[in-house]
Design a protein around this motif. Structure first.
Motif, PDB file in Angstrom:
ATOM      1  N   PRO A 135      39.070 -24.905  15.011  1.00 30.09           N
ATOM      2  CA  PRO A 135      39.897 -23.716  14.757  1.00 30.09           C
ATOM      3  C   PRO A 135      39.063 -22.570  14.184  1.00 30.09           C
ATOM      4  CG  PRO A 135      41.003 -25.693  13.976  1.00 30.09           C
ATOM      5  CD  PRO A 135      39.624 -26.113  14.361  1.00 30.09           C
ATOM      6  N   ASN A 136      39.271 -21.373  14.728  1.00 29.68           N
ATOM      7  CA  ASN A 136      38.578 -20.189  14.207  1.00 29.68           C
ATOM      8  C   ASN A 136      39.547 -19.143  13.678  1.00 29.68           C
ATOM      9  OD1 ASN A 136      39.578 -19.543  16.689  1.00 29.68           O
ATOM     10  ND2 ASN A 136      37.746 -18.507  17.448  1.00 29.68           N
ATOM     11  N   TYR A 141      42.399 -22.545  17.711  1.00 29.08           N
ATOM     12  CA  TYR A 141      41.175 -22.004  18.319  1.00 29.08           C
ATOM     13  C   TYR A 141      41.547 -20.973  19.381  1.00 29.08           C
ATOM     14  CZ  TYR A 141      36.999 -21.580  21.181  1.00 29.08           C
ATOM     15  OH  TYR A 141      35.936 -21.082  21.883  1.00 29.08           O
TER      16      TYR A 141
END
Length: 829
Positions: free
Chosen positions: A504-505, A663
């Motif tokens: 995940p960003n 993400y």
């Protein structure tokens, strides 16, 4: 008076002859390193203290994570006190399609009650002073937000569900010092505009503050009245206890930098000792003549001490001047996170610098110079008598005492000082023993080598004490730089590599309950795999079992900090996939009885054990439950995780917001802009952007440490030069004899290159071993990262230092090769 006259005359002679240059360089370098850090931390600490009540923009402040009771403000006003309220939170503002995370403060018209705001119109005119915040409809923003969003004064920013005009540039807030280091740009808005933004809900993550000001007696009376009535999640601040966490952080950072300067002191101490050794050799004949002329030992000893004191004071003052210039570099390196108008430093760092310089000089230089008082008068006629023998116990004892005194003083913590001193002495002992072994090996190889190789290796083994000081000092300097390379490059790269592909960003926080399903639908329609949304409730830990939490009872600073902050709690039926039970058992089903699961690390830090009853203060009431499991959490997965989770029956009735992570490829960033438009109260955190900001902070911090360790490298080079100079007299005689026996200049020059290149190779080898070992310990024990061997580090450390030291040492001793051997045999100077 006789002693003073002799002292001043000898000092002038020594300076003109260049005898004191090396000793003064080592001392100036030591004091400069100490005072550069001292001036810097003194200015930062002065910033915290100079404004008094302006630090909190009031005489008294109440702070909470939930709205404060209106009765508190009414009571203060009934006592004739002024009040103002502020709400601070992080959110995202947009200009066109560009989002930016900011720190927003919504303030009443009465803010600030103490101090003043300073604003600018951005046209280059002088700053204006304002005693009230922006009017409704306007925003005052920091100048860097204008640069980040490419906007100007007069443009509109989207804040939540409404648009607000940039009315001015905010150049200063009286209570900005509460967050001296700011990553997100600050935005000040009117409290009247807050409802229109839709950013604050019942369980939103925000900090609510009630500011109070007035006559001292009335403020004191209100403080006495309110203290016993405060809820567990409300803290009280005044000018004396404002920013304790930041004060602690500054104290730890300044202590670390001061301890880093001790490395310079360690290396420079070796240079001082070697330079003193050289000074003794050059003074023996003069002292013998003085003894022949009737000078008693006590007079000579007094003269030597006076010379050291006068010389030490002058060199220390020069070091203070260099340190004052040096702290400007530290401030420049951290300019993005410091106030632009730091106050000037006090005289305290000068006192500390001079005292440190004198302790170092007396500790490392007195034992060698004390030998001069033992020079016999007969030395004036018989040069074969040599120099008096030095007392090893006196030399080591004085140096050890000086080192211990400085470590305890700089550490300002008895336990830390003992550990540091033990670690330093252990590392030095290991380093010295390693050098002795390697020098003996070099001596063994010399017996098997031929020609110039034999001459070079034999010269290294012939002076083991000089070789130990020289190689050890230079090895520490190289170690400092190599270690920085390990931490800055290798560990950061290892950290980045731990992130799995597709981790995940983006994080979404402050999701209100009514937005959960619409948000799921939005993400699903955008082609994003529907993530899990987790409830999040803020609560302060008040009891472990029957024991009430007292932050001051924890010796560990992290434990003390955790005991004063609010936890993010969550609940759920199933355990997250990147968690693992290490003790106890996870509950089953949503109807499981009330219970908690605690992350293993924080349980150890706070002393929480399986079966303990935990009590949290949540939204004005206490919630309790037993600890039935301890978990190991994979934090670097970048999934949402919590220190403390609960069974649904314990927390599902509490007001909560939700959090999730997902993400999103970089080419699809437009989805984030649309999300911010559709859900203005949801705060979007771009992890990549935050990582870049954190990396920037780390880079600045490493740059500051590198700046300090630059003094260490210079001290290491001084040790090498001092080692060369200390053996010049012996080398002069050796080379004169070898030249007489037929050795040519070329052969001697190559042998010098061999000697110093091997010394550099040994120093680089030891530094590389220690750097890799320390890097491994940091990676495995502290950061829990996989450590990988770095071949380039060894190439730089071993071959680079060998080439550099070999060239420098050869050039420094080359003048001996062009000296006619007849002058040496005649004993001419």
């Amino acid at each position: 008076m006789t002693a003073w006259r002799i002292t001043l005359r000898l000092l002038r002679q020594d300076w003109r002859s260049g005898e004191l240059y090396l000793l003064s360089a080592a001392l100036v370098l030591t004091v400069a390193a100490i005072t550069a850090v001292g001036f810097f931390t003194d200015r930062v600490e002065a910033t915290m203290e100079r404004q008094g009540s302006a630090l909190i923009a009031a005489d008294l402040a109440l702070e909470s994570s939930s709205p404060l009771a209106e009765t508190l403000s009414q009571e203060a006003q009934s006592r004739g006190l002024e009040t103002a309220q502020t709400v601070e939170f992080r959110s995202v503002v947009t200009a066109g399609q560009a989002p930016q995370l900011v720190q927003i403060k919504a303030a009443d018209p009465g803010y600030p009650l103490r101090g003043a705001l300073r604003i600018s119109d951005g046209a280059g005119s002088q700053d204006q002073v304002s005693t009230a915040g922006p009017p409704p409809g306007d925003l005052w923003v920091e100048s860097r937000l204008l640069r980040l969003l490419a906007v100007d004064v007069g443009d509109e920013l989207r804040v939540g569900e409404t648009g607000l005009r940039i009315g001015a540039i905010l150049t200063d807030e009286p209570d900005k010092g509460r967050n001296l280091f700011n990553i997100a740009p600050r935005v000040l808005m009117s409290h009247a505009d807050l409802p229109a933004t839709g950013l604050i809900g019942p369980a939103s993550r925000a900090t609510y503050r009630l500011l109070i000001a007035g006559p001292a007696e009335a403020v004191a009376d209100f403080k006495r009245w309110v203290t016993p009535r405060l809820a567990a999640n409300v803290s009280l601040e005044d000018a004396l206890n404002a920013r304790p966490e930041f004060a602690s952080a500054v104290d730890r950072a300044s202590r670390f930098l001061r301890l880093a300067t001790l490395v310079t002191l360690l290396v420079a101490g070796a240079a001082i000792a070697l330079a003193s050794h050289r000074l003794v050799d050059r003074q023996i004949d003069a002292v013998a003549v003085m003894r022949c002329l009737g000078a008693p030992r006590h007079l000579l000893m007094r003269v030597f001490i006076l010379r050291l004191v006068v010389f030490g004071l002058l060199a220390s003052l020069l070091g203070c001047l260099l340190g004052w210039l040096g702290q400007l570099g530290l401030i420049a390196a951290l300019a993005d996170w410091l106030e632009p108008d730091l106050p000037p430093p006090s005289m305290t760092p000068i006192l500390i610098g001079v005292t440190t310089g004198m302790i170092a000089l007396l500790g490392f230089a007195v034992p060698p110079l004390a030998q001069l008082a033992q020079v016999p008068p007969l030395r004036a006629l018989r040069r074969d008598l040599g120099r008096p023998r030095a007392s090893a116990a006196l030399t080591l004892g004085a140096a050890g005492l000086a080192l211990a005194l400085l470590v305890f003083w700089q550490a300002d913590d008895f336990e830390l000082a003992w550990k540091l001193l033990g670690g330093v002495l252990g590392a030095l002992l290991a380093l010295v023993l390693s050098v002795l072994v390697l020098v003996r090996l070099a001596g063994g190889l010399a017996g098997r080598a031929r020609g110039v190789w034999r001459l070079g290796l034999a010269a290294l083994a012939r002076r083991p004490s000089t070789a130990v000081l020289q190689i050890s000092g230079l090895g520490i300097g190289i170690l400092a730089l190599l270690l920085l390379a390990v931490v800055r490059v290798d560990l950061l790269e290892s950290w980045q590599e731990t992130l799995p592909e597709g981790a995940p960003n983006y994080f979404l926080i402050n999701i209100q309950p009514h937005e959960v399903e619409p948000l799921r639908d939005f993400l699903s329609s955008a082609g994003i795999q529907t993530p899990d949304l987790y409830p999040m409730i803020r609560g302060r830990l008040t009891h472990i079992g029957e024991q009430e939490i007292d932050p001051s009872s924890y010796e560990d600073p992290r434990a003390e900090r955790l005991a004063t902050r609010e936890f993010n709690l969550s609940y759920g039926e199933a355990m997250q996939s990147d968690n693992r039970i290490v003790a106890g058992r996870w509950w089953s089903g949503g109807d499981a009885p009330p219970q908690f699961s605690v992350e293993q690390g924080i349980a150890e830090t706070l002393g929480i054990a399986l079966g303990d009853e935990l009590t949290f203060w949540i939204s004005g009431h206490a919630v309790s439950g037993p600890v039935t499991s301890l978990r190991e959490v994979q934090w670097d997965s970048f999934n949402v995780n919590f220190f403390v989770s609960a069974s649904p029956s314990l927390l599902q009735d509490e007001a909560a917001t939700f959090i999730t992570s997902f993400y999103l490829p970089r080419e699809r960033e437009a989805v984030v802009t649309e999300l911010a438009r559709r859900f203005p109260s949801v705060t979007t955190l771009d992890v990549d952007a935050i990582l870049r900001q954190v990396r920037g902070v780390i880079d600045r911090g490493v740059l500051a440490v590198e700046y300090v360790f630059f003094f260490t490298l210079a001290a290491g080079l001084l040790v090498m030069y001092a080692g060369i100079q200390a053996s010049l007299e012996q080398r002069r005689v050796e080379h004169g004899i070898l030249r007489t026996l037929g050795a040519n200049r070329r052969s001697l020059l190559i042998s010098l290159g061999v000697e110093f290149s091997v010394a550099g190779l040994l120093a680089g080898l030891l530094a590389s071993v220690f750097a890799e070992s320390t890097g491994y310990l940091l990676a495995e024990q502290l950061f829990e990262l996989d450590f990988s061997f770095n071949p380039s580090l060894w190439v730089l450390g071993v071959l680079g230092s060998s080439a550099l030291i070999g060239l420098a040492g050869t050039l420094a001793t080359y003048p001996l090769l062009i000296r006619p051997p007849l002058r040496t045999l005649r004993g001419e100077g």
